[in-house]
Enzyme design. Structure first.
Site, PDB file in Angstrom:
ATOM      1  N   ASP A 101     -15.187 -30.618  58.330  1.00  0.00           N
ATOM      2  CA  ASP A 101     -14.916 -31.958  58.872  1.00  0.00           C
ATOM      3  C   ASP A 101     -13.775 -31.887  59.889  1.00  0.00           C
ATOM      4  OD1 ASP A 101     -15.134 -34.630  59.427  1.00  0.00           O
ATOM      5  OD2 ASP A 101     -14.348 -35.334  57.513  1.00  0.00           O
ATOM      6  N   LEU A 111     -16.491 -32.422  67.772  1.00  0.00           N
ATOM      7  CA  LEU A 111     -16.020 -31.691  68.953  1.00  0.00           C
ATOM      8  C   LEU A 111     -15.544 -32.624  70.063  1.00  0.00           C
ATOM      9  CD1 LEU A 111     -18.547 -28.717  69.032  1.00  0.00           C
ATOM     10  CD2 LEU A 111     -16.266 -28.823  68.008  1.00  0.00           C
ATOM     11  N   HIS A 134     -18.850 -34.270  52.716  1.00  0.00           N
ATOM     12  CA  HIS A 134     -17.486 -34.306  52.170  1.00  0.00           C
ATOM     13  C   HIS A 134     -17.247 -35.154  50.916  1.00  0.00           C
ATOM     14  CE1 HIS A 134     -17.607 -37.931  54.547  1.00  0.00           C
ATOM     15  NE2 HIS A 134     -17.334 -37.342  55.682  1.00  0.00           N
ATOM     16  N   ASN A 184     -20.655 -38.708  66.777  1.00  0.00           N
ATOM     17  CA  ASN A 184     -19.794 -39.860  67.108  1.00  0.00           C
ATOM     18  C   ASN A 184     -18.922 -39.588  68.326  1.00  0.00           C
ATOM     19  OD1 ASN A 184     -18.260 -38.018  65.669  1.00  0.00           O
ATOM     20  ND2 ASN A 184     -16.966 -39.585  64.731  1.00  0.00           N
TER      21      ASN A 184
END
Lengths: 440, 313
Positions: free
Chosen positions: A321, A79, A248, A110
């Site tokens: 993702d 985000l 992922h 992150n």
């Protein structure tokens, strides 16, 4: 049309979604109405039997034969707030999420600063509340500043509201640190999420290593870069007994490794992103930086293996993702542009392609986007059972539309699916019984 | 007939006929370099911009000379790559140059695909003078020109390319050009320097130089980039030289009339022994001379002059 046969006027807020096909994986699959009181589901059925459905104050939402499902749950998004608000904010990200049918999103740490302390976690939660769209659950960092050296204050993060920990994007290279993180996380009952990538093997690569990278003269990321770390994490899950969630997955061998580990009963789960089962490295050919993400798009053989992994349950969830980047960043040359694409607003139709192709049943597909992710992260959502939050998506699985990134609710437009004609359109999204997205 | 394309970006996109057209045109232009007054008016009034994001003296000079021999006005522009990092994209830089009405932009850039991206966003003709590890089409064209000049043909010849194939745009473009023209191509390198899936390019891969050289008509030696040493691709320069240096003894394994090529600059004693570089078999300086002719031919053909007979005015 409001029901006329009023009995006692009630002060509570009543809502009825009627005329839809309810798919609540494991519970309901068929024609049903959904009765909601004060943000909670009180009955799903046809016909409804709860006398409140006759109340004059019931607001009726017509579902016109559309699918009514639990709001989608995304275990993996970025985000960008705090720190990179020019790419996305929690408010724009949450708005993008509900436009794509997601009512719960778990955001990676992150940011700048990294979400490695309670203050950042609480800031994210407050921003999510303020936005009033999807529920936002932060994922805390595994290590301080995600530098891979010292553990973050994981207890504090969990206490503040983090639902998992991960150093996504800057994977923990040191296997001892990873072992300790898993052991430490055991005390808090949270999953540890790893972006499986050996950065030494990646060595500056920016697309799948193979025939196309050789043709394009592009530094490649080998399959082994992911698989080496998948194998490491499986070994550590066996050693510690702690739930490792593999983010992922992109290669056939990763799927095979996880299948084998699950066969042995290891506490492991896995996710796949829609782009990895929808397109291949061929999409990079015209140096399209919107086809650059990490892990990279792989080959058709990998796509088939990922689909098979979804079918047999090796892969538990579909996650976006969602990784917004500004236009000027993606306008750089392919090798210098950042990794990542936005995903909220295309995830459902891309997943529905698997249903239209006959790979998954509609219920299986919805399960991978709702019940399954919610259970893995112990989130109190992902179901339409009475007593649960009325977080609901209503969509037409057959309506065709053309993806136009400029119309996204996300701040960023970085998607390789622009111009695609896709099937499956979100009509309405509710969080806690409140309509947060309406495209009826 | 002219070249029916706006840009020259890759060998991959060229047909064998197009390559032949460029070679034939270069042949007729080569004579200009031998004249007392080394100039023809073919590109008079046209502007050529050398846009070099990577340092290069040889290639840039060759393009500059080629443009000047065709009477074009030449601007050399070498922005530092760091200014790009600060936010200006390649396309912005190039649009600025285009706004100055450049007819041809010669681009060298460290990113694979940079020339292709640029060509999509400007009206000027773009010539790729090297993009990352991807392609260096004019080098391959001057190499096949030199082979044809020395051997009379390309088809049916056995060409051996020696060195870091994985990180060499010269090797990549040469493999494509040589196979399109019907040569048999062998590549030789330590396996760490062979890219994945190379067999799909119609070449035979060797790891030992002595085996690969047997019967060779042409040997192309690549420059060993010393910055590869820290990447665990090679144990040492010493070992590389022991295994892959083209020595006079090894040269004897090739055909008696074999020629030796090198895109320069040479690492004498590393990939090529001085006595080989200076021998009659070496055509390294012919490559440099021919580079100018081939680049003249390309600019001439891309400028749309192909239909007119300005060549011998």
């Amino acid at each position: 049309m409001t029901k006329k046969t009023a009995q006692h006027p009630t002060s509570s807020h009543l809502l009825c979604i009627q005329g839809g096909i309810v798919i609540d994986p494991g519970h309901v699959n068929g024609r049903a109405d959904v009765l909601i009181q004060d943000g909670s589901i009180i009955e799903v059925g046809f016909p409804l039997t709860n006398p409140l459905c006759q109340d004059s104050s019931v607001t009726i939402l017509e579902a016109n034969g559309w699918i009514v499902a639990p709001g989608l749950v995304d275990l993996h998004c970025h985000l960008r707030e705090p720190g990179f608000e020019y790419k996305e904010t929690i408010a724009t990200g949450a708005a993008s999420a509900v436009a794509g049918g997601f009512t719960t999103i778990c955001c990676m740490p992150n940011t700048q600063p990294v979400n490695d302390n309670a203050a950042i976690t609480k800031f994210m939660l407050a921003k999510g509340q303020e936005a009033g769209k999807a529920r936002v659950f932060p994922i805390g960092a595994i290590t301080r500043k995600s530098e891979g050296e010292e553990l973050a204050d994981i207890g504090e993060l969990v206490e503040a509201g983090c639902v998992a920990i991960s150093d996504d994007g800057r994977p923990v290279m040191n296997s001892l640190v990873m072992r300790r993180a898993l052991e430490y996380a055991k005390a808090f009952g949270i999953p540890v999420v790893d972006h499986c990538e050996d950065l030494h093997l990646t060595d500056g690569g920016c697309m799948n290593e193979g025939m196309v990278s050789t043709e394009l003269g592009m530094p490649g990321i080998p399959d082994a870069s992911e698989e080496v770390m998948v194998a490491r994490n499986l070994a550590l899950a066996a050693l510690t007994g702690v739930h490792v969630h593999l983010a992922h997955l992109s290669t056939a061998r990763s799927v095979e490794l996880v299948r084998h580990a699950k066969g042995q009963g290891l506490p492991v789960s896995a996710e796949v992103c829609p782009h990895h089962f929808s397109i291949t490295e061929e999409a990079v050919r015209c140096y399209n930086s919107n086809a650059k993400m990490n892990p990279p798009l792989r080959t058709d053989e990998d796509v088939q293996a990922l689909k098979q992994g979804l079918v047999d349950g090796t892969i538990d969830v579909i996650a976006t993702d969602h990784a917004p980047h500004a236009l000027q960043e993606k306008q750089l040359e392919f090798d210098t542009a950042p990794f990542g694409i936005v995903g909220f607003e295309t995830a459902l139709p891309l997943t529905l392609r698997l249903v239209h192709e006959g790979v998954l049943s509609l219920e299986q597909a919805i399960d991978k986007l709702t019940r399954s992710p919610a259970q893995l992260f112990h989130l109190p959502v992902g179901s339409l059972q009475p007593g649960t939050h009325a977080d609901i998506v209503v969509f037409d699985p057959n309506e065709e539309w053309v993806v136009d990134p400029t119309q996204f609710f996300s701040k960023s437009w970085n998607t390789p699916f622009g111009g695609w004609t896709v099937k499956g359109k979100v009509k309405m999204t509710l969080v806690e019984g409140k309509i947060v997205y309406d495209a009826r | 007939m002219g070249l029916q394309r706006k840009d020259l970006l890759t060998i991959a996109a060229l047909t064998a006929d197009e390559i032949q057209l460029i070679l034939t045109t270069a042949e007729s232009l080569k004579e200009v370099g031998g004249r007392d007054i080394k100039k023809v008016p073919a590109l008079r009034g046209k502007t050529v911009v050398n846009l070099f994001f990577e340092p290069s003296t040889r290639t840039r000079t060759s393009f500059e000379l080629a443009a000047k021999r065709l009477s074009a006005d030449v601007i050399n522009f070498s922005p530092s790559t760091s200014s790009m990092v600060k936010g200006e994209t390649l396309v912005d830089t190039a649009r600025n140059i285009e706004a100055m009405q450049a007819d041809i932009i010669v681009l060298r850039h460290s990113s694979p695909g940079a020339a292709e991206n640029l060509a999509r966003s400007v009206r000027s003709s773009v010539i790729n003078a090297g993009d990352g590890w991807h392609e260096h089409p004019t080098q391959a064209l001057l190499d096949v020109f030199t082979i044809k000049e020395k051997k009379g043909r390309v088809a049916g010849l056995l060409v051996v390319i020696v060195g870091d194939i994985a990180h060499s745009r010269v090797a990549h473009s040469n493999i494509l050009a040589l196979t399109k023209l019907g040569a048999e191509v062998r590549v030789v390198a330590p396996p760490t320097m062979i890219p994945l899936a190379l067999e799909h390019f119609g070449v035979t891969v060797f790891y030992h130089l002595d085996e690969a050289l047997i019967g060779a008509d042409v040997i192309i030696m690549l420059r060993l980039q010393r910055e590869r040493l820290g990447k665990a691709l090679l144990p040492s320069i010493r070992e590389y030289a022991n295994l892959y240096c083209l020595t006079p003894e090894r040269l004897k394994l090739a055909k008696a009339d074999a020629i030796v090529m090198h895109p320069g600059p040479l690492n004498r004693g590393v990939e090529i022994a001085p006595s080989v570089a200076d021998s009659a078999a070496a055509v390294i300086l012919d490559q440099v001379t021919n580079g100018v002719s081939v680049r003249m031919a390309l600019m001439y053909l891309l400028s749309g002059s192909g239909e007119r007979s300005t060549l011998n005015e």
